[in-house]
Design a protein around this motif. Structure first.
Motif, short mmCIF file in Angstrom:
data_model
loop_
_atom_site.label_atom_id
_atom_site.label_comp_id
_atom_site.label_asym_id
_atom_site.label_seq_id
_atom_site.Cartn_x
_atom_site.Cartn_y
_atom_site.Cartn_z
N PHE A 173 0.93 -1.34 -0.31
CA PHE A 173 0.01 0.12 0.22
C PHE A 173 0.64 1.64 -0.11
N LEU A 174 0.37 2.61 -0.60
CA LEU A 174 0.88 2.80 -0.73
C LEU A 174 -0.23 4.77 -0.08
N LEU B 229 -1.30 -1.34 -4.26
CA LEU B 229 -0.38 -1.08 -4.98
C LEU B 229 -0.66 -3.27 -5.37
N SER B 230 -1.74 -3.25 -5.03
CA SER B 230 -1.21 -4.97 -5.72
C SER B 230 -2.21 -5.61 -6.17
N THR B 231 -3.27 -4.84 -6.54
CA THR B 231 -4.41 -4.65 -7.76
C THR B 231 -4.03 -5.02 -9.19
N CYS C 243 4.68 6.32 -8.35
CA CYS C 243 3.19 6.75 -7.87
C CYS C 243 3.44 8.39 -7.67
N THR C 244 2.35 9.28 -8.60
CA THR C 244 3.00 11.10 -8.69
C THR C 244 1.25 11.22 -8.29
N THR D 239 -1.25 8.40 -9.06
CA THR D 239 -1.42 7.74 -9.88
C THR D 239 0.45 7.49 -10.38
N CYS D 240 -0.26 5.40 -10.24
CA CYS D 240 0.66 4.69 -10.60
C CYS D 240 0.88 3.88 -12.24
#
Length: 200
Positions: A120-121, A140-142, A180-181, A189-190
């Motif tokens: 996660f972030l 971030l794992s999807t 990710c920004t 957004t990644c």
């Protein structure tokens, strides 16, 4: 007759059968010779000490049927126990978890977390005057972040202005990275997904 009686070149056997003396001297047994001439002979059970118990001993009804098979001997001693195989490697003592936090620009704080097999972030706003805002987390794992390793066990975070670089270390020593920004309205957004790095 109870005993063999020599008469000329013949010998009288039990049961009244006369056989040539040459057979008697050659070691041929009396029961076998008697069977050859149609007489009936009885073979006793093995005597004690011959390797057979009384229950296993047999009495042959006719010498013509031939001797029975030998009795099974006693079981030998039990062999030594084999060596134990090598012990396997011990798995992780606890589920893989980790967290890393770094400060970004414009009063933003980022944190990366590995927990429950996922990464996660999160981000929140910070201020020296006002109270810190709540964390907003992004999984971030999807499937929207392809390439995420299933055995991630450690995490680190690097901030470049408003871009967060998240790295995870797997249990087999591989390293993966995702960037990710932070954009307008607090959205992360990644676009690149997870990229494998050269392992150490």
């Amino acid at each position: 007759m109870g005993s063999a009686v020599k008469s000329g070149r013949r010998v009288w056997l039990a049961g009244g059968v006369a056989v040539p003396l040459v057979f008697a001297l050659s070691g041929v047994s009396a029961p076998a010779m008697a069977a050859a001439h149609g007489s009936t002979a009885v073979v006793g059970a093995p005597a004690a000490g011959e390797g057979c118990s009384k229950l296993k001993a047999r009495v042959l009804k006719s010498a013509a049927s031939g001797p029975s098979s030998g009795c099974t001997g006693p079981r030998g001693p039990k062999g030594p126990k084999g060596d134990r195989g090598p012990k396997g490697d011990r798995g992780p003592a606890q589920p893989c978890v980790g967290v890393d936090t770094a400060q970004g620009r414009f009063g933003l704080e980022f944190s990366a977390v590995v927990s429950r097999g996922k990464a996660f972030l999160g981000r929140r706003t910070t201020s020296t005057v006002l109270e810190n805002g709540p964390y907003v987390w992004k999984d971030l794992s999807t499937g929207a972040n392809p390439g995420f390793p299933r055995n991630a066990c450690g995490v680190s975070l690097n901030i470049l202005e408003v871009t967060a670089q998240v790295k995870v270390l797997t249990t087999d020593g591989n390293v993966f990275e995702n960037s990710c920004t932070y954009v307008a309205n607090g959205v992360l957004t990644c676009p690149t997904g997870w990229t494998p790095l050269i392992r150490p």
